[in-house]
Design a protein around this motif. Structure first.
Motif, PDB file in Angstrom:
ATOM      1  N   THR A 305      45.749  71.305 -25.609  1.00  0.00           N
ATOM      2  CA  THR A 305      44.839  71.106 -24.481  1.00  0.00           C
ATOM      3  C   THR A 305      44.762  72.347 -23.602  1.00  0.00           C
ATOM      4  O   THR A 305      43.688  72.679 -23.090  1.00  0.00           O
ATOM      5  CB  THR A 305      45.263  69.897 -23.628  1.00  0.00           C
ATOM      6  N   SER A 306      45.863  73.068 -23.443  1.00  0.00           N
ATOM      7  CA  SER A 306      45.826  74.277 -22.615  1.00  0.00           C
ATOM      8  C   SER A 306      45.242  75.461 -23.374  1.00  0.00           C
ATOM      9  O   SER A 306      44.909  76.479 -22.774  1.00  0.00           O
ATOM     10  CB  SER A 306      47.220  74.621 -22.080  1.00  0.00           C
ATOM     11  N   PHE A 307      45.099  75.357 -24.681  1.00  0.00           N
ATOM     12  CA  PHE A 307      44.323  76.331 -25.437  1.00  0.00           C
ATOM     13  C   PHE A 307      42.840  76.149 -25.123  1.00  0.00           C
ATOM     14  O   PHE A 307      42.085  77.124 -25.021  1.00  0.00           O
ATOM     15  CB  PHE A 307      44.584  76.139 -26.935  1.00  0.00           C
ATOM     16  N   ILE A 308      42.418  74.921 -24.945  1.00  0.00           N
ATOM     17  CA  ILE A 308      41.023  74.627 -24.584  1.00  0.00           C
ATOM     18  C   ILE A 308      40.781  74.933 -23.110  1.00  0.00           C
ATOM     19  O   ILE A 308      39.816  75.618 -22.747  1.00  0.00           O
ATOM     20  CB  ILE A 308      40.694  73.162 -24.885  1.00  0.00           C
ATOM     21  N   GLY A 309      41.652  74.414 -22.241  1.00  0.00           N
ATOM     22  CA  GLY A 309      41.483  74.661 -20.826  1.00  0.00           C
ATOM     23  C   GLY A 309      42.364  73.791 -19.953  1.00  0.00           C
ATOM     24  O   GLY A 309      42.098  72.602 -19.803  1.00  0.00           O
ATOM     25  N   LYS A 319      39.020  66.256 -18.163  1.00  0.00           N
ATOM     26  CA  LYS A 319      39.051  64.827 -18.510  1.00  0.00           C
ATOM     27  C   LYS A 319      39.403  64.664 -19.995  1.00  0.00           C
ATOM     28  O   LYS A 319      39.088  65.526 -20.825  1.00  0.00           O
ATOM     29  CB  LYS A 319      37.691  64.190 -18.235  1.00  0.00           C
ATOM     30  N   ASP A 320      40.050  63.560 -20.309  1.00  0.00           N
ATOM     31  CA  ASP A 320      40.469  63.324 -21.693  1.00  0.00           C
ATOM     32  C   ASP A 320      39.278  63.318 -22.653  1.00  0.00           C
ATOM     33  O   ASP A 320      39.384  63.781 -23.797  1.00  0.00           O
ATOM     34  CB  ASP A 320      41.232  61.998 -21.794  1.00  0.00           C
ATOM     35  N   TRP A 321      38.139  62.779 -22.212  1.00  0.00           N
ATOM     36  CA  TRP A 321      36.979  62.716 -23.105  1.00  0.00           C
ATOM     37  C   TRP A 321      36.458  64.116 -23.447  1.00  0.00           C
ATOM     38  O   TRP A 321      35.871  64.324 -24.510  1.00  0.00           O
ATOM     39  CB  TRP A 321      35.871  61.853 -22.516  1.00  0.00           C
ATOM     40  N   VAL A 322      36.684  65.074 -22.548  1.00  0.00           N
ATOM     41  CA  VAL A 322      36.260  66.452 -22.826  1.00  0.00           C
ATOM     42  C   VAL A 322      37.092  67.028 -23.970  1.00  0.00           C
ATOM     43  O   VAL A 322      36.552  67.620 -24.918  1.00  0.00           O
ATOM     44  CB  VAL A 322      36.394  67.330 -21.568  1.00  0.00           C
ATOM     45  N   TYR A 323      38.400  66.836 -23.897  1.00  0.00           N
ATOM     46  CA  TYR A 323      39.260  67.302 -24.995  1.00  0.00           C
ATOM     47  C   TYR A 323      38.898  66.598 -26.304  1.00  0.00           C
ATOM     48  O   TYR A 323      38.985  67.200 -27.382  1.00  0.00           O
ATOM     49  CB  TYR A 323      40.733  67.062 -24.662  1.00  0.00           C
ATOM     50  N   SER A 324      38.490  65.337 -26.222  1.00  0.00           N
ATOM     51  CA  SER A 324      38.121  64.594 -27.428  1.00  0.00           C
ATOM     52  C   SER A 324      36.890  65.205 -28.099  1.00  0.00           C
ATOM     53  O   SER A 324      36.836  65.321 -29.328  1.00  0.00           O
ATOM     54  CB  SER A 324      37.850  63.128 -27.080  1.00  0.00           C
ATOM     55  N   ILE A 325      35.901  65.606 -27.295  1.00  0.00           N
ATOM     56  CA  ILE A 325      34.700  66.234 -27.870  1.00  0.00           C
ATOM     57  C   ILE A 325      35.053  67.561 -28.521  1.00  0.00           C
ATOM     58  O   ILE A 325      34.601  67.872 -29.630  1.00  0.00           O
ATOM     59  CB  ILE A 325      33.617  66.418 -26.789  1.00  0.00           C
ATOM     60  N   TYR A 326      35.871  68.363 -27.845  1.00  0.00           N
ATOM     61  CA  TYR A 326      36.317  69.628 -28.449  1.00  0.00           C
ATOM     62  C   TYR A 326      37.052  69.371 -29.762  1.00  0.00           C
ATOM     63  O   TYR A 326      36.887  70.111 -30.746  1.00  0.00           O
ATOM     64  CB  TYR A 326      37.240  70.386 -27.489  1.00  0.00           C
ATOM     65  N   THR A 327      37.861  68.329 -29.789  1.00  0.00           N
ATOM     66  CA  THR A 327      38.636  68.011 -30.995  1.00  0.00           C
ATOM     67  C   THR A 327      37.714  67.669 -32.156  1.00  0.00           C
ATOM     68  O   THR A 327      37.953  68.097 -33.302  1.00  0.00           O
ATOM     69  CB  THR A 327      39.595  66.836 -30.720  1.00  0.00           C
ATOM     70  N   ILE A 328      36.661  66.919 -31.896  1.00  0.00           N
ATOM     71  CA  ILE A 328      35.694  66.577 -32.950  1.00  0.00           C
ATOM     72  C   ILE A 328      35.032  67.845 -33.486  1.00  0.00           C
ATOM     73  O   ILE A 328      34.919  68.046 -34.704  1.00  0.00           O
ATOM     74  CB  ILE A 328      34.640  65.596 -32.413  1.00  0.00           C
ATOM     75  N   ILE A 329      34.588  68.718 -32.583  1.00  0.00           N
ATOM     76  CA  ILE A 329      33.921  69.965 -32.999  1.00  0.00           C
ATOM     77  C   ILE A 329      34.874  70.843 -33.798  1.00  0.00           C
ATOM     78  O   ILE A 329      34.540  71.310 -34.893  1.00  0.00           O
ATOM     79  CB  ILE A 329      33.396  70.731 -31.766  1.00  0.00           C
ATOM     80  N   PHE A 330      36.077  71.051 -33.257  1.00  0.00           N
ATOM     81  CA  PHE A 330      37.025  71.954 -33.912  1.00  0.00           C
ATOM     82  C   PHE A 330      37.557  71.363 -35.212  1.00  0.00           C
ATOM     83  O   PHE A 330      37.681  72.073 -36.222  1.00  0.00           O
ATOM     84  CB  PHE A 330      38.197  72.267 -32.973  1.00  0.00           C
ATOM     85  N   GLY A 331      37.872  70.068 -35.182  1.00  0.00           N
ATOM     86  CA  GLY A 331      38.435  69.439 -36.380  1.00  0.00           C
ATOM     87  C   GLY A 331      37.445  69.429 -37.529  1.00  0.00           C
ATOM     88  O   GLY A 331      37.777  69.838 -38.656  1.00  0.00           O
ATOM     89  N   ALA A 332      36.214  68.976 -37.258  1.00  0.00           N
ATOM     90  CA  ALA A 332      35.199  68.926 -38.314  1.00  0.00           C
ATOM     91  C   ALA A 332      34.843  70.324 -38.789  1.00  0.00           C
ATOM     92  O   ALA A 332      34.677  70.563 -39.992  1.00  0.00           O
ATOM     93  CB  ALA A 332      33.949  68.206 -37.793  1.00  0.00           C
ATOM     94  N   GLY A 333      34.732  71.261 -37.857  1.00  0.00           N
ATOM     95  CA  GLY A 333      34.367  72.627 -38.226  1.00  0.00           C
ATOM     96  C   GLY A 333      35.445  73.312 -39.046  1.00  0.00           C
ATOM     97  O   GLY A 333      35.149  73.986 -40.036  1.00  0.00           O
TER      98      GLY A 333
END
Length: 460
Positions: A305-309, A319-333
């Protein structure tokens, strides 16, 4: 075939990143900038005294930890002295001197956009893919945060990008001598910046070795280029390590002497042998990172999470939902990027095993070093310690998203996926920057920390 990105996008993007970083540098107080107080003491000492400090100079030795950052490479601080010297001609304001020192990180962040565009022009087929890659790197909230105050991280990311660019260019253009010189210089700059980025030095050896083997160069050509790279790097960085060996009884990296200083001068709870590190507590690796002892901290979650921000001293989260969106983008990519890369290699396309494996290694090494540091020295899971992995990670993610965008679902064409993701990414960044980072890290009462001001007025 190399493509050219629209110059308005290339230079306009760099200007936008520069403006965001410089506003951050103007707004963020030193009290919300991790490690800046200790790092700033090195260029301030050089500005006032006119010479490079010894590692154990009392003026820069931290009263709590008992050591200074003058033992380890500090090229960004050296460059900061130039900005501080220029500003000191016109002002004596301590706030403006700090702001001038931060310009090293500001320019590093802006130039990283340009370097990402250069990498993308050689690696991707479409302009939208290049823009996606540069956006993924430069509009990651934590990267902009790190590019807004004095540290080694943003400069290390910039240099790592230039090294990767020279890998790609060298392989595509048969390792011209000028590219070997530039690679050597970049390796030297990396060596003078941050130990966590040293994986790029190691992987430069691997990448070059496999590349020239594939091109079947003769031994004379191979070793001539090795010599050029080595000499170029040594001329840039060799002086620092030779100086360390002379001043610190052969301790080239400065780590052993810094440890010894900490043992002598640190406050008792912070002496290396007294810290509650996993090693000192007798915990094994599995118990440390997967057991219950540090469960409330959760090393992997906090690092991610601190790698993201996460801003300030790990204080201001999104917010937790923000990290969740990043996780979807990074994980799928990331997953699709590896899959598409392997498929394209097997089909004899332009994708390279050599580049993929070294990119993955450059992601793994900073993570491994951060794990080691947390286990042996100080249990601090922080994303800035693995920020060197940023560009390799985003190259693979962009490759994956680009592969997905070439598919069709019925009559629906996924080519708009890239533009959609760029939009989502920028919206997330806007939220993180304007609603969390800037308001949380702003301190109208104190731009410099009171402790830093005391050091300045008492010791200088």
């Amino acid at each position: 075939m190399k493509i050219k990105l629209n110059p308005y996008i290339k230079w306009g993007g760099m200007l936008l990143v520069f403006c965001l970083c410089i506003y951050g540098a103007y707004s963020i107080s030193m009290g919300n900038a991790p490690d800046e107080e200790m790092r700033y003491q090195v260029p301030y000492f050089i500005l006032e005294k006119g010479y490079l400090p010894y590692g154990n100079e009392e003026a820069i030795r931290n009263a709590i930890w008992g050591f200074s950052y003058a033992y380890t490479p500090y090229l960004p601080s050296l460059i900061a002295v130039g900005f501080m010297k220029l500003f000191s001609i016109f002002t004596t304001s301590q706030s403006l001197l700090l702001f001038s020192a931060r310009l090293v990180s500001v320019f590093s962040g802006a130039f990283t956009w340009l370097i990402c565009c250069k990498i993308g022009e050689r690696l991707f087929k479409k302009q939208t893919q290049i823009v996606l890659f540069a956006t993924l790197v430069c509009f990651l909230p934590q990267f902009i945060f790190l590019s807004s105050y004095l540290n080694n991280d943003s400069f290390a990311v910039m240099v790592s990008g230039f090294i990767i660019y020279l890998w790609i260019k060298g392989e595509q253009e048969n390792w011209q001598y000028k590219d070997c010189v530039l690679l050597g210089v970049s390796i030297g700059l990396c060596a003078l910046t941050y130990y966590n980025a040293y994986g790029f030095i190691l992987c430069s050896i691997f990448f070059y070795g496999f590349s020239v083997r594939k091109k079947q160069m003769n031994w004379k050509e191979i070793w001539l280029r090795v010599g050029i790279i080595f000499i170029s790097g040594f001329l840039v960085a060799g002086w620092f390590f030779i100086r360390n060996m002379i001043l610190h009884s052969g301790d080239m990296l400065g780590m052993k002497t810094m440890y010894e200083d900490g043992q002598i001068f640190a406050m008792d709870p912070y002496k290396p042998t007294n810290r509650n590190t996993p090693k000192n507590l007798g915990l094994d690796f599995y118990t440390t990172f997967f057991g219950t002892y540090y469960a409330p901290i959760n090393w992997f979650k906090n690092s991610y999470t601190s790698f993201i921000g996460v801003f300030g001293f790990m204080a201001y989260r999104l917010k937790d939902w923000v990290y969740s969106i990043y996780t979807i983008i990074f994980g799928a990519g990331l997953l699709s990027g590896i899959i598409f890369w392997i498929k394209n290699v097997k089909r004899n396309r332009t994708a390279s095993w050599n580049l993929l494996l070294n990119l993955l290694l450059c992601i793994f090494i900073p993570i491994a070093l951060s794990l080691y540091y947390s286990y042996m020295t100080d249990f601090q899971p922080q994303g800035r310690y693995v920020m060197a992995a940023l560009i390799p990670l985003m190259i693979i993610i962009t490759y994956g998203v680009s592969g997905i965008s070439e598919f069709k679902v019925g009559r629906f064409n996924l080519q708009w996926l890239i533009i959609f993701l760029i939009g989502v990414y920028l919206i997330l960044f806007g939220y993180a920057y304007w609603l969390v980072m800037i308001p949380s890290c702003l301190d109208n009462k104190s731009y410099l920390t009171p402790n830093m001001l005391n050091i300045i007025f008492e010791k200088y």
